[in-house]
Design a protein around this motif. Structure first.
Motif, PDB file in Angstrom:
ATOM      1  N   ARG A 156       0.834  -1.166  -0.134  1.00  0.00           N
ATOM      2  CA  ARG A 156      -0.043  -0.075   0.113  1.00  0.00           C
ATOM      3  C   ARG A 156       0.867   1.277   0.083  1.00  0.00           C
ATOM      4  N   PHE A 157       2.100   1.218   0.908  1.00  0.00           N
ATOM      5  CA  PHE A 157       2.996   2.297   0.999  1.00  0.00           C
ATOM      6  C   PHE A 157       3.505   2.713  -0.700  1.00  0.00           C
ATOM      7  N   SER A 158       4.032   1.416  -0.983  1.00  0.00           N
ATOM      8  CA  SER A 158       4.740   1.761  -2.435  1.00  0.00           C
ATOM      9  C   SER A 158       3.813   2.092  -3.543  1.00  0.00           C
ATOM     10  N   THR A 159       2.294   1.746  -3.265  1.00  0.00           N
ATOM     11  CA  THR A 159       1.425   2.259  -4.358  1.00  0.00           C
ATOM     12  C   THR A 159       1.196   3.843  -4.339  1.00  0.00           C
ATOM     13  N   ARG A 160       1.550   4.303  -3.153  1.00  0.00           N
ATOM     14  CA  ARG A 160       1.217   5.831  -3.236  1.00  0.00           C
ATOM     15  C   ARG A 160       2.444   6.673  -3.595  1.00  0.00           C
ATOM     16  N   GLN A 161       3.602   6.130  -3.971  1.00  0.00           N
ATOM     17  CA  GLN A 161       4.821   6.838  -4.063  1.00  0.00           C
ATOM     18  C   GLN A 161       4.557   7.446  -5.727  1.00  0.00           C
ATOM     19  N   ARG A 162       4.367   8.671  -5.627  1.00  0.00           N
ATOM     20  CA  ARG A 162       3.774   9.029  -6.949  1.00  0.00           C
ATOM     21  C   ARG A 162       5.171   9.722  -7.721  1.00  0.00           C
ATOM     22  N   LYS A 163       6.077  10.181  -7.048  1.00  0.00           N
ATOM     23  CA  LYS A 163       7.162  10.610  -7.310  1.00  0.00           C
ATOM     24  C   LYS A 163       8.183   9.759  -8.107  1.00  0.00           C
ATOM     25  N   GLN A 164       7.846   8.426  -7.695  1.00  0.00           N
ATOM     26  CA  GLN A 164       8.995   7.438  -8.386  1.00  0.00           C
ATOM     27  C   GLN A 164       9.171   7.424  -9.656  1.00  0.00           C
ATOM     28  N   ARG A 165       8.183   7.620 -10.534  1.00  0.00           N
ATOM     29  CA  ARG A 165       8.693   7.688 -12.040  1.00  0.00           C
ATOM     30  C   ARG A 165       9.246   8.773 -12.450  1.00  0.00           C
ATOM     31  N   ALA A 166       8.888  10.100 -11.828  1.00  0.00           N
ATOM     32  CA  ALA A 166       9.571  11.331 -12.157  1.00  0.00           C
ATOM     33  C   ALA A 166      11.292  11.277 -11.773  1.00  0.00           C
ATOM     34  N   PHE A 167      11.393  10.587 -10.398  1.00  0.00           N
ATOM     35  CA  PHE A 167      12.737  10.315 -10.112  1.00  0.00           C
ATOM     36  C   PHE A 167      13.612   9.497 -10.972  1.00  0.00           C
ATOM     37  N   PHE A 168      13.209   8.460 -11.490  1.00  0.00           N
ATOM     38  CA  PHE A 168      13.589   7.594 -12.501  1.00  0.00           C
ATOM     39  C   PHE A 168      13.989   8.127 -13.868  1.00  0.00           C
ATOM     40  N   GLN A 169      13.059   9.175 -14.072  1.00  0.00           N
ATOM     41  CA  GLN A 169      12.934   9.952 -15.420  1.00  0.00           C
ATOM     42  C   GLN A 169      14.321  11.164 -15.433  1.00  0.00           C
ATOM     43  N   ASN A 170      14.367  11.641 -14.263  1.00  0.00           N
ATOM     44  CA  ASN A 170      15.292  12.547 -13.801  1.00  0.00           C
ATOM     45  C   ASN A 170      16.756  11.850 -13.673  1.00  0.00           C
ATOM     46  N   ALA A 171      16.813  10.676 -13.383  1.00  0.00           N
ATOM     47  CA  ALA A 171      17.942   9.892 -13.007  1.00  0.00           C
ATOM     48  C   ALA A 171      18.426   9.489 -14.569  1.00  0.00           C
ATOM     49  N   ALA A 172      17.590   9.045 -15.377  1.00  0.00           N
ATOM     50  CA  ALA A 172      17.913   8.910 -16.661  1.00  0.00           C
ATOM     51  C   ALA A 172      18.480   9.916 -17.456  1.00  0.00           C
ATOM     52  N   ARG A 173      17.880  11.167 -17.235  1.00  0.00           N
ATOM     53  CA  ARG A 173      18.496  12.210 -18.016  1.00  0.00           C
ATOM     54  C   ARG A 173      19.872  12.848 -17.289  1.00  0.00           C
ATOM     55  N   HIS A 174      20.011  12.814 -16.059  1.00  0.00           N
ATOM     56  CA  HIS A 174      21.228  12.865 -15.438  1.00  0.00           C
ATOM     57  C   HIS A 174      22.368  11.950 -15.787  1.00  0.00           C
ATOM     58  N   TYR A 175      21.990  10.618 -15.956  1.00  0.00           N
ATOM     59  CA  TYR A 175      22.935   9.588 -16.499  1.00  0.00           C
ATOM     60  C   TYR A 175      23.284   9.921 -17.912  1.00  0.00           C
TER      61      TYR A 175
END
Length: 174
Positions: free
Chosen positions: A130-149
Motif C-alpha cells: 500500500r505504501f509503495s503504490t502511493r509513491q507518485r514521485k517514483q517515475r519522475a525520479f527515474f526519469q530525472n536519473a536517466a537524464r542525469h545519466y
C-alpha cells in the motif's frame, strides 16, 4: 542480549511498547490500533529484543480483548466499528476476525508470540505494498536519473533518454 547499545529503532519500539502497556487494554484502544503499531514495526524489517517485547505485549493486549468477550473491533463507546446497521446475525467468529481487514486474531496472536510475525507476514507485506503504490514521485525520479545519466555518461549515443525511461528506471546500458 542484542540490547547492549540502544539504537534509534530500539528507542522508538520501546516507546511504542510503553504506550501499549499504558493504554492497550483500554476500550478506547481497538485491536485494529494495536495491529497498526505492530505492522509498522514489522515493516521496518528489523528484528531485535525490543520488537520481540513489543510483539509479546501486543499479543497480551489482543488476547485480553478477545478473552473478556469484548469484540476486538469495538470503538470507545462499545459499538462495533466494522458492523453495519442492517447486519443482525450474531456470529461469534466475528469477534475473532476483523471483518474489514480479514485479521484472524487467534492466529495473529500466536505468530506474535512465537516470533513468526515480521516483515514477511501477510499484514506487513500488505502495508508495504500500500505504501509503495502511493509513491507518485517514483517515475519522475527515474526519469530525472536517466537524464542525469545521459548528461554524465553520454556513451555512444545509441540510446536516448526515452530508452532509459522505457525500462522503468533501469539506467544501465545493455
Amino acid at each position: 542480549d542484542d540490547r547492549g547499545t540502544l539504537s534509534l529503532y530500539d528507542a522508538l519500539v520501546d516507546i511504542a511498547t510503553e504506550e501499549l502497556l499504558r493504554f492497550g487494554s483500554n476500550a478506547s484502544c481497538r485491536a485494529k490500533d494495536i495491529m497498526h503499531i505492530v505492522e509498522r514495526v514489522a515493516m521496518s524489517g528489523i528484528v531485535s529484543a525490543a520488537s520481540r517485547e513489543l510483539y509479546a505485549v501486543a499479543a497480551n493486549c489482543l488476547q485480553a480483548k478477545i478473552s473478556t468477550g469484548m469484540s476486538p473491533n469495538n470503538d470507545e463507546d462499545g459499538t462495533n466499528c466494522n458492523s453495519r446497521e442492517d447486519d443482525d446475525d450474531d456470529n461469534d467468529d466475528d469477534n475473532n476476525r476483523d471483518i474489514d481487514s480479514g485479521i484472524d486474531y487467534p492466529t495473529t496472536i500466536q505468530s506474535l508470540r512465537d516470533s513468526s510475525f515480521g516483515l514477511h507476514a501477510d499484514r506487513p507485506l500488505l502495508g508495504l505494498w500500500r505504501f509503495s503504490t502511493r509513491q507518485r514521485k517514483q517515475r519522475a525520479f527515474f526519469q530525472n536519473a536517466a537524464r542525469h545519466y545521459d548528461n554524465q555518461f553520454p556513451g555512444d549515443g545509441t540510446r536516448s533518454s526515452k530508452d532509459h525511461t522505457a525500462d522503468e528506471g533501469n539506467v544501465s546500458e545493455n
